[in-house]
Design a protein around this motif. Structure first.
Motif, short mmCIF file in Angstrom:
data_model
loop_
_atom_site.label_atom_id
_atom_site.label_comp_id
_atom_site.label_asym_id
_atom_site.label_seq_id
_atom_site.Cartn_x
_atom_site.Cartn_y
_atom_site.Cartn_z
N SER A 217 -6.62 -2.82 -24.01
CA SER A 217 -5.58 -3.64 -24.63
C SER A 217 -6.10 -4.98 -25.15
CB SER A 217 -4.43 -3.89 -23.64
OG SER A 217 -4.86 -4.72 -22.57
N ASP A 218 -7.38 -5.24 -24.98
CA ASP A 218 -8.02 -6.42 -25.55
C ASP A 218 -8.70 -5.98 -26.84
OD1 ASP A 218 -9.60 -8.54 -26.34
OD2 ASP A 218 -10.56 -8.80 -24.39
N PRO A 219 -8.05 -6.19 -28.01
CA PRO A 219 -8.62 -5.66 -29.26
C PRO A 219 -9.98 -6.23 -29.61
CG PRO A 219 -6.73 -7.08 -29.70
CD PRO A 219 -6.81 -6.91 -28.22
N THR B 39 2.58 -2.73 -30.60
CA THR B 39 3.93 -2.16 -30.48
C THR B 39 4.24 -1.69 -29.06
OG1 THR B 39 3.09 -0.01 -31.20
CG2 THR B 39 4.03 -1.47 -32.91
N ALA B 40 3.25 -1.59 -28.20
CA ALA B 40 3.46 -1.24 -26.80
C ALA B 40 2.38 -1.92 -25.97
CB ALA B 40 3.41 0.27 -26.59
N ALA B 41 2.80 -2.57 -24.90
CA ALA B 41 1.87 -3.27 -24.01
C ALA B 41 2.39 -3.12 -22.58
CB ALA B 41 1.74 -4.73 -24.41
N ASP B 42 2.23 -1.93 -22.04
CA ASP B 42 2.71 -1.61 -20.69
C ASP B 42 1.50 -1.47 -19.78
OD1 ASP B 42 5.35 -1.36 -21.77
OD2 ASP B 42 4.83 0.66 -22.45
N PRO B 43 1.15 -2.55 -19.04
CA PRO B 43 -0.07 -2.54 -18.22
C PRO B 43 -0.20 -1.30 -17.34
CG PRO B 43 0.87 -4.73 -18.25
CD PRO B 43 1.87 -3.82 -18.92
N GLY B 44 -1.39 -0.69 -17.42
CA GLY B 44 -1.69 0.48 -16.63
C GLY B 44 -1.08 1.77 -17.14
N GLU B 45 -0.28 1.70 -18.21
CA GLU B 45 0.40 2.89 -18.71
C GLU B 45 0.14 3.18 -20.19
OE1 GLU B 45 4.58 2.83 -17.80
OE2 GLU B 45 4.19 2.09 -15.77
N ARG B 46 0.37 2.17 -21.04
CA ARG B 46 0.34 2.45 -22.48
C ARG B 46 0.03 1.18 -23.28
NH1 ARG B 46 5.29 3.00 -26.13
NH2 ARG B 46 4.45 4.01 -27.99
N PHE B 47 -0.80 1.36 -24.31
CA PHE B 47 -1.09 0.31 -25.28
C PHE B 47 -1.05 0.97 -26.66
CE2 PHE B 47 -4.40 -1.83 -27.93
CZ PHE B 47 -3.73 -3.02 -28.11
N ALA B 48 -0.35 0.34 -27.61
CA ALA B 48 -0.28 0.91 -28.97
C ALA B 48 -0.19 -0.22 -29.98
CB ALA B 48 0.93 1.83 -29.10
N PHE B 49 -0.68 0.07 -31.18
CA PHE B 49 -0.55 -0.88 -32.27
C PHE B 49 -0.46 -0.13 -33.60
CE2 PHE B 49 -5.12 -0.34 -31.60
CZ PHE B 49 -5.63 -0.18 -32.89
#
Length: 168
Positions: free
Chosen positions: A25-27, A73-83
């Motif tokens: 999640s750190d681009p 568009t999604a930043a759910d720690p430990g579950e999901r990252f989206a952009f």
């Protein structure tokens, strides 16, 4: 033939979902794993990754480089990252249009975390024939779905290797 709009692959990495999320999640770190991305610049300050955060992704394929503007568009720690990739250009992302969505899901499994990377082609307004011709020109012969399938495989393999390296 209709084009494939989504491709995905998974790998199990010997670490926990929270650690995987923190890295992916750190681009600015994506260049460590991706065969095309060389890093990113976060545009709205530092801090934790959050929905709405914007960043510019720096990319290179062969001798050609380009920059994209992306929005988380999604930043759910430990579950999901989206952009979503919403703009593109050579030095600056000047052409604004839906381009692609990238998503990463993290699931605790035996042996670590299953990381699933998914690419979705957001160029829905493009006719399939035009998209396929464009894709084959910029990828030297492949449609984006096939090209991204290989990139995802490489990224996941590099990610696993990097995350499972013994600490010095």
């Amino acid at each position: 033939m209709p084009r494939t709009l989504t491709v995905s692959d998974s790998i199990v990495v010997n670490t926990d979902p929270a650690t995987m999320y923190a890295h992916i999640s750190d681009p600015t770190r994506m260049g460590n794993w991706s065969p095309e991305n060389t890093g990113a610049t976060v545009l709205d300050g530092g801090g934790d990754t959050h929905v709405g955060m914007t960043f510019e992704g720096h990319n290179k394929r062969g001798g050609f480089g380009w920059t994209t503007r992306c929005v988380v568009t999604a930043a759910d720690p430990g579950e999901r990252f989206a952009f979503e990739v919403r703009a593109i250009g050579v030095k600056k992302p000047r052409l604004t249009a839906p381009i692609a969505t990238w998503e990463y899901r993290f699931e605790q499994v035996e042996g670590g975390t299953e990381v699933t990377e998914t690419w979705t082609d957001d160029r829905r307004s493009w006719p399939d024939l035009a998209a396929n011709i464009f894709d084959k020109i910029v990828t030297r012969g492949k449609v984006f779905a096939d090209f991204q399938r290989k990139n995802i495989e490489i990224t996941l393999r590099n990610l696993k290797r990097e995350m499972e390296k013994p600490s010095a």
